[in-house]
Design a protein around this motif. Sequence first.
Motif, mmCIF file in Angstrom:
data_model
loop_
_atom_site.group_PDB
_atom_site.id
_atom_site.type_symbol
_atom_site.label_atom_id
_atom_site.label_comp_id
_atom_site.label_asym_id
_atom_site.label_seq_id
_atom_site.Cartn_x
_atom_site.Cartn_y
_atom_site.Cartn_z
ATOM 1 N N ARG A 1 0.965 -1.264 0.052
ATOM 2 C CA ARG A 1 -0.036 0.106 0.085
ATOM 3 C C ARG A 1 0.736 1.227 0.130
ATOM 4 O O ARG A 1 1.937 1.199 0.690
ATOM 5 C CB ARG A 1 -0.826 -0.056 1.440
ATOM 6 C CG ARG A 1 -1.753 -0.915 1.364
ATOM 7 C CD ARG A 1 -3.086 -0.696 0.253
ATOM 8 N NE ARG A 1 -4.167 -1.987 0.125
ATOM 9 C CZ ARG A 1 -3.767 -3.066 -0.953
ATOM 10 N NH1 ARG A 1 -2.724 -2.965 -1.923
ATOM 11 N NH2 ARG A 1 -4.499 -4.096 -0.928
ATOM 12 N N HIS B 1 1.254 5.029 1.058
ATOM 13 C CA HIS B 1 0.982 5.936 2.288
ATOM 14 C C HIS B 1 1.407 7.389 2.018
ATOM 15 O O HIS B 1 2.485 7.638 1.375
ATOM 16 C CB HIS B 1 1.590 5.357 3.538
ATOM 17 C CG HIS B 1 1.211 4.225 4.002
ATOM 18 N ND1 HIS B 1 1.330 2.831 3.500
ATOM 19 C CD2 HIS B 1 0.214 4.106 4.822
ATOM 20 C CE1 HIS B 1 0.847 1.927 4.102
ATOM 21 N NE2 HIS B 1 -0.047 2.670 5.030
ATOM 22 N N TRP B 2 0.517 8.264 2.010
ATOM 23 C CA TRP B 2 0.855 10.036 1.805
ATOM 24 C C TRP B 2 1.084 10.536 3.433
ATOM 25 O O TRP B 2 0.224 10.529 3.923
ATOM 26 C CB TRP B 2 -0.166 10.329 1.173
ATOM 27 C CG TRP B 2 -0.060 11.814 0.983
ATOM 28 C CD1 TRP B 2 -0.159 12.944 1.938
ATOM 29 C CD2 TRP B 2 0.199 12.457 -0.446
ATOM 30 N NE1 TRP B 2 -0.266 13.974 1.265
ATOM 31 C CE2 TRP B 2 0.108 13.781 -0.076
ATOM 32 C CE3 TRP B 2 0.653 12.021 -1.642
ATOM 33 C CZ2 TRP B 2 0.466 14.893 -1.163
ATOM 34 C CZ3 TRP B 2 0.873 12.875 -2.755
ATOM 35 C CH2 TRP B 2 1.009 14.199 -2.491
ATOM 36 N N GLY C 1 2.105 8.985 6.059
ATOM 37 C CA GLY C 1 1.817 7.987 6.862
ATOM 38 C C GLY C 1 -0.018 7.805 6.810
ATOM 39 O O GLY C 1 -0.419 6.686 7.296
ATOM 40 N N GLU C 2 -0.697 8.329 5.858
ATOM 41 C CA GLU C 2 -2.107 8.175 5.615
ATOM 42 C C GLU C 2 -2.119 6.952 4.681
ATOM 43 O O GLU C 2 -1.550 7.341 3.515
ATOM 44 C CB GLU C 2 -2.912 9.336 5.152
ATOM 45 C CG GLU C 2 -4.214 9.042 5.019
ATOM 46 C CD GLU C 2 -5.263 10.349 5.040
ATOM 47 O OE1 GLU C 2 -6.081 10.268 4.119
ATOM 48 O OE2 GLU C 2 -4.639 11.403 5.457
ATOM 49 N N PRO C 3 -2.805 5.861 4.866
ATOM 50 C CA PRO C 3 -2.677 4.749 3.385
ATOM 51 C C PRO C 3 -3.760 5.422 2.418
ATOM 52 O O PRO C 3 -4.897 6.028 2.559
ATOM 53 C CB PRO C 3 -3.447 3.791 4.320
ATOM 54 C CG PRO C 3 -4.137 4.231 5.449
ATOM 55 C CD PRO C 3 -3.404 5.369 5.932
ATOM 56 N N LEU C 4 -3.381 5.227 1.228
ATOM 57 C CA LEU C 4 -4.242 5.660 -0.094
ATOM 58 C C LEU C 4 -4.754 4.493 -0.732
ATOM 59 O O LEU C 4 -4.104 3.311 -0.406
ATOM 60 C CB LEU C 4 -3.274 6.267 -0.859
ATOM 61 C CG LEU C 4 -2.559 7.557 -0.484
ATOM 62 C CD1 LEU C 4 -1.602 8.351 -1.571
ATOM 63 C CD2 LEU C 4 -3.426 8.581 -0.070
ATOM 64 N N LYS C 5 -5.582 4.632 -1.440
ATOM 65 C CA LYS C 5 -6.372 3.478 -2.273
ATOM 66 C C LYS C 5 -5.122 3.328 -3.273
ATOM 67 O O LYS C 5 -4.896 4.012 -3.936
ATOM 68 C CB LYS C 5 -7.492 3.915 -3.008
ATOM 69 C CG LYS C 5 -8.278 2.853 -3.702
ATOM 70 C CD LYS C 5 -9.659 3.404 -4.208
ATOM 71 C CE LYS C 5 -9.952 2.503 -5.300
ATOM 72 N NZ LYS C 5 -11.239 2.792 -5.910
ATOM 73 N N LEU D 1 -5.289 16.513 0.195
ATOM 74 C CA LEU D 1 -3.803 16.046 0.496
ATOM 75 C C LEU D 1 -2.746 16.955 -0.165
ATOM 76 O O LEU D 1 -1.814 16.918 0.455
ATOM 77 C CB LEU D 1 -3.416 14.582 0.317
ATOM 78 C CG LEU D 1 -4.317 13.583 1.043
ATOM 79 C CD1 LEU D 1 -3.999 12.234 0.945
ATOM 80 C CD2 LEU D 1 -4.040 13.840 2.568
#
Length: 152
Positions: free
Chosen positions: A92, A94-95, A97-101, A118
């Motif tokens: 996956r 991550h941007w 720390g935030e997971p992206l589709k 973002l």
Amino acid sequence: MRHSDRARRFSAAAFLLIFGAIFSGVACRGRETTEQASAPPAEQPAETAPETVRDIVRLHPATAAPGVVFNRQPNGNSALAVVGTGFTRGDRVHWGGEPLKTVFGGETTLTAEVPGTLISQPGDVTITVKDPADPQSLEVQATFRVLPGDGP
């Protein structure tokens, strides 16, 4: 040709095939024994497939203006291509720390959907790739830059 002549020729051919098979088996076993004698089994190197190293080679794009959509998707979000090596289906993107589709495109390409929120502020963002289901997987990083300047 009489039946008995045919039977004799068949028997002779069968004998040669069986003898050849036995001889070949003995010869192979003899070679195996010789090879094993040259090095004890514990000292023989194990053959393993080379491990593919996970790495990010580049991001496409690597920069964007604040609030400007890049690689526009049908839903209006941006798409970030992560090009590298050793990616797996479980990886996956991550941007910060935030997971992206994330869509797996193969061992060298992942594509991630980036919501407009973002890319609203200028600055550097850490892009990581990791497999959240595999705690042993190596996490790799690259930097995406939201450029200073006015948005739309």
